[in-house]
Design a protein around this motif. Sequence first.
Motif, short mmCIF file in Angstrom:
data_model
loop_
_atom_site.label_atom_id
_atom_site.label_comp_id
_atom_site.label_asym_id
_atom_site.label_seq_id
_atom_site.Cartn_x
_atom_site.Cartn_y
_atom_site.Cartn_z
N LYS A 72 -65.86 34.11 -39.98
CA LYS A 72 -65.23 33.47 -38.83
C LYS A 72 -64.07 34.31 -38.30
O LYS A 72 -63.96 34.54 -37.09
CB LYS A 72 -64.71 32.09 -39.22
N ALA A 73 -63.23 34.80 -39.20
CA ALA A 73 -62.07 35.59 -38.78
C ALA A 73 -62.50 36.85 -38.04
O ALA A 73 -61.92 37.20 -37.01
CB ALA A 73 -61.22 35.95 -40.00
N PHE A 74 -63.52 37.53 -38.55
CA PHE A 74 -63.98 38.76 -37.90
C PHE A 74 -64.60 38.47 -36.54
O PHE A 74 -64.31 39.16 -35.55
CB PHE A 74 -64.99 39.49 -38.79
N ALA A 75 -65.48 37.46 -36.47
CA ALA A 75 -66.16 37.14 -35.22
C ALA A 75 -65.18 36.69 -34.15
O ALA A 75 -65.28 37.11 -32.99
CB ALA A 75 -67.22 36.06 -35.47
N VAL A 76 -64.23 35.84 -34.53
CA VAL A 76 -63.24 35.36 -33.56
C VAL A 76 -62.39 36.51 -33.05
O VAL A 76 -62.08 36.59 -31.85
CB VAL A 76 -62.36 34.27 -34.19
N PHE A 77 -62.00 37.40 -33.94
CA PHE A 77 -61.22 38.56 -33.51
C PHE A 77 -61.99 39.39 -32.50
O PHE A 77 -61.45 39.78 -31.45
CB PHE A 77 -60.88 39.44 -34.73
N LEU A 78 -63.27 39.63 -32.76
CA LEU A 78 -64.07 40.50 -31.91
C LEU A 78 -64.27 39.89 -30.52
O LEU A 78 -64.01 40.54 -29.50
CB LEU A 78 -65.42 40.77 -32.58
N TYR A 79 -64.72 38.63 -30.47
CA TYR A 79 -65.01 38.07 -29.14
C TYR A 79 -63.75 37.71 -28.37
O TYR A 79 -63.75 37.69 -27.13
CB TYR A 79 -65.99 36.89 -29.23
N SER A 80 -62.64 37.46 -29.08
CA SER A 80 -61.39 37.13 -28.40
C SER A 80 -60.81 38.34 -27.67
O SER A 80 -60.09 38.18 -26.68
CB SER A 80 -60.36 36.57 -29.39
N LEU A 81 -61.11 39.55 -28.16
CA LEU A 81 -60.68 40.75 -27.45
C LEU A 81 -61.29 40.80 -26.06
O LEU A 81 -60.61 41.12 -25.07
CB LEU A 81 -61.08 42.00 -28.24
N ALA A 82 -62.58 40.47 -25.97
CA ALA A 82 -63.25 40.47 -24.67
C ALA A 82 -62.68 39.39 -23.76
O ALA A 82 -62.45 39.61 -22.57
CB ALA A 82 -64.76 40.26 -24.87
N ALA A 83 -62.44 38.21 -24.33
CA ALA A 83 -61.87 37.11 -23.53
C ALA A 83 -60.48 37.46 -23.02
O ALA A 83 -60.15 37.23 -21.85
CB ALA A 83 -61.83 35.84 -24.37
N LEU A 84 -59.64 38.04 -23.89
CA LEU A 84 -58.29 38.41 -23.47
C LEU A 84 -58.33 39.43 -22.34
O LEU A 84 -57.54 39.34 -21.39
CB LEU A 84 -57.52 38.99 -24.66
N LEU A 85 -59.22 40.39 -22.41
CA LEU A 85 -59.33 41.41 -21.38
C LEU A 85 -59.63 40.78 -20.02
O LEU A 85 -59.03 41.16 -19.00
CB LEU A 85 -60.42 42.41 -21.74
N ILE A 86 -60.52 39.80 -20.01
CA ILE A 86 -60.87 39.14 -18.75
C ILE A 86 -59.68 38.36 -18.19
O ILE A 86 -59.37 38.44 -16.99
CB ILE A 86 -62.09 38.22 -18.96
N PHE A 87 -58.97 37.63 -19.04
CA PHE A 87 -57.79 36.89 -18.58
C PHE A 87 -56.71 37.86 -18.10
O PHE A 87 -56.04 37.61 -17.09
CB PHE A 87 -57.25 36.01 -19.70
N ALA A 88 -56.52 38.96 -18.82
CA ALA A 88 -55.49 39.93 -18.45
C ALA A 88 -55.80 40.58 -17.11
O ALA A 88 -54.89 40.82 -16.30
CB ALA A 88 -55.35 40.98 -19.55
N MET A 89 -57.05 40.88 -16.86
CA MET A 89 -57.45 41.48 -15.60
C MET A 89 -57.16 40.57 -14.42
O MET A 89 -56.94 41.03 -13.29
CB MET A 89 -58.94 41.86 -15.64
N GLU A 90 -57.14 39.26 -14.67
CA GLU A 90 -56.84 38.28 -13.62
C GLU A 90 -55.35 37.93 -13.58
O GLU A 90 -54.94 37.06 -12.82
CB GLU A 90 -57.66 37.01 -13.86
N GLY A 91 -54.54 38.60 -14.42
CA GLY A 91 -53.11 38.34 -14.45
C GLY A 91 -52.77 36.98 -15.04
O GLY A 91 -51.74 36.38 -14.68
N LYS A 92 -53.59 36.50 -15.97
CA LYS A 92 -53.42 35.16 -16.54
C LYS A 92 -52.97 35.21 -18.00
O LYS A 92 -53.39 34.39 -18.81
CB LYS A 92 -54.73 34.37 -16.41
#
Length: 219
Positions: A183-203
Motif C-alpha cells: 500500500k505504501a509503495f503504490a500510494v507513493f507512486l500514484y500520488s506523484l502523478a496526482a500531485l503533478l496534475i494539481f500543481a500544473m493547475e496551480g492547486k
Amino acid sequence: MLLDVNSILILVGVGLFAGVVNTLAGGGSLVTLPVLILFLGMDEVTANGTNRLMIIFSAFVANYGYTTKGIKTYPYGIYLGLTALIGAIIGASIAVDIDGDTFKRFLAIIMISIGLIIVFNTKSISSNELVERLNGKYLFYALLGFFFIGIYGGFLNAGVGIVIMLLLTTVNRVNLIRTNAIKAFAVFLYSLAALLIFAMEGKVDWIVGFWMVLGSIIG
C-alpha cells in the motif's frame, strides 16, 4: 496563504496524526481535508491538491521503513502501483475541475462509507492462515482493483488505504504487514502523478503542505 502560529501548530498536529494513521492502515485524509477546508478556509480543489504533499511524504517514509525491515514488495508492488498510477491520472484530471459543493457532498459520503466499513468489517484473518494468491486470475483481480483505486485515489484519496487493505487481504490473501508495505509503495507512486496534475493547475499551497509534511514525517 499567510499562516499564524496557531494555524502552523494545527497543520503539524493533523499531519502527525495522519502520518501515523496512514502508516498503520489509512484514512488520514478524512481528517486533514476537513481541517484545510473548514478551519483554514482553503478552497476544496486546492485543499485536495495540497493534501497530496503529506500523502506522498508519509507513504515514502513508510515505504522506506518497511524496506529497511526487509519487507519487500517487488515485483508485485510495481505492477499494482503502475496500474494505480494510470487510474490516478484520470481521477486527478476530474478532481481539478470539480465544483466545491459536489466535492463536499462526495467527501461526506466517503466519510460515512469508510466509517461503516470499519464498524462492520469485523472479519479478520490470521497471518498464519494466509497463503498468498498473487498469480493468474488473482493478479488480474488485483490489477483491475488497483486501477479503480487509482482513479479514486487521484480524485480524492481519503480512506483509500482501508480499501487497499480489504482488497489485498480478502482477494489476494496477503498478510497485513506485506499489505501495508505494498500500500505504501503504490500510494507513493500514484500520488506523484496526482500531485503533478494539481500543481500544473496551480492547486497546491506549498507552504501549508510543508507544515503538514513535517508533522506526517514525525508521525
